[in-house]
Enzyme design. Structure first.
Site, short mmCIF file in Angstrom:
data_model
loop_
_atom_site.label_atom_id
_atom_site.label_comp_id
_atom_site.label_asym_id
_atom_site.label_seq_id
_atom_site.Cartn_x
_atom_site.Cartn_y
_atom_site.Cartn_z
N ARG A 104 8.99 -1.71 1.88
CA ARG A 104 8.36 -0.39 1.92
C ARG A 104 9.33 0.65 2.45
O ARG A 104 10.06 0.42 3.41
CB ARG A 104 7.11 -0.42 2.84
N PRO A 122 -4.14 5.38 -1.39
CA PRO A 122 -5.02 5.99 -0.38
C PRO A 122 -4.93 5.21 0.94
O PRO A 122 -5.00 3.99 0.94
CB PRO A 122 -6.42 5.85 -1.01
N GLU A 123 -4.75 5.92 2.04
CA GLU A 123 -4.73 5.29 3.35
C GLU A 123 -6.09 5.48 4.02
O GLU A 123 -6.98 6.13 3.47
CB GLU A 123 -3.60 5.89 4.20
N LYS A 177 -10.03 -0.50 4.54
CA LYS A 177 -9.98 0.42 3.39
C LYS A 177 -11.01 0.04 2.33
O LYS A 177 -10.89 0.43 1.17
CB LYS A 177 -8.56 0.45 2.81
#
Ligand SMILES: [Zn+2]
Length: 282
Positions: free
Chosen positions: A272, A2-3, A54
């Protein structure tokens, strides 16, 4: 993972529904997912729900908080009879009967409703913390990407002695919080900046442009409820995001750049997956 837009979306949904709920009990199905003394939660009435970076903060009385990090695969799902709200990592658990094999914590409220913390890979956590402990945790994070305190001047100062690729630099939480992999790739594409450029090589004008488009992609993510891109997305009304429909480069290898028509390629930066246009990002 989740961003920020997904976490903000979960926070907004829970903020509408959790305040006023009184915790009757908690079932800890996996010890590592919960930090604190379970009995400290009993009888506590939820005051508010907020977010920093976050992290989702559930405010309780007596300067106590339930701080939550969803990490890779966390979900928070509230269920009360016919109401089901929440979100996080998109899996079938959004729609299945709960608890599932991924349920780690269950909060039982006095009115019979429940909050489930599901986490397939168990990197996420919920911890009972004092206001002081929360403040100490927050010092690890720079301003949020959508905070006014974040300016091009600030970034120029932070990047002045950094040779790491700009892609990695803009994803460092201690510099600015909340720009994850998907949105970092898309922002660099919109700013037409190569993800490999050393952070310190960006001109002030480029930083102004990059910051402006980074705020824009996060805003678009928020308007679309975030993204559920991970190849196995589940559509539930009000739970799934749709940012993946307008992604610029992320997940679009070999497709055409929306800026210039060039080819989008994939590389690895700092481990990434990084998508960029080989024609216009320089
Ligand atoms: Zn291009």
């Amino acid at each position: 993972m989740p961003e920020l837009p997904e976490v903000e979306t979960v926070k907004r949904r829970l903020k509408e529904i959790l305040p006023g709920k009184i915790i009757q009990s908690i079932e800890v199905l996996h010890k590592r997912s919960f930090g604190g003394k379970e009995k400290d939660l009993f009888g506590q009435e939820i005051q508010d729900v907020s977010r920093k970076a976050k992290l989702i903060r559930i405010h309780l009385p007596s300067k106590l908080n339930l701080l939550t990090h969803l990490k890779m695969t966390g979900q928070l799902i509230f269920i009360n009879d016919d109401i089901r709200v929440g979100g996080g990592h998109p899996t079938a658990d959004w729609v299945k009967d709960l608890p599932s094999s991924h349920t780690r914590l269950i909060y039982n409220f006095t009115d019979g409703s429940k909050l489930y913390f599901n986490d397939q890979r168990i990197f996420g956590w919920m911890r009972l913390m004092s206001d002081e402990q929360v403040a100490a945790e927050f010092t690890k994070y720079g301003p949020d990407i959508n905070e006014d305190a974040l300016t091009a001047e600030y970034l120029q100062k932070k990047f002045s002695n950094r040779r790491i690729p700009i892609k990695q630099a803009i994803m460092m939480n201690q510099i600015m919080a909340g720009l994850g992999n998907i949105y970092a790739c898309d922002a660099l594409n919109m700013a037409q900046i190569s993800p490999f450029r050393p952070a310190q090589s960006l001109s002030f004008e480029e930083l102004i442009k990059l910051l402006s488009v980074a705020k824009q992609v996060i805003q678009e993510g928020l308007e679309h409820g975030g993204t559920t891109y991970d190849g196995k997305y589940v559509h539930v009304d009000g739970m799934s995001g749709s940012y993946q429909d307008i992604m610029r480069v992320y997940g679009r290898e070999n497709e055409k750049c929306r800026q210039c028509g060039g080819k989008i390629v994939k590389a690895k930066i700092g481990g990434r997956g990084t998508f960029y246009c080989e024609s216009c990002q320089r």
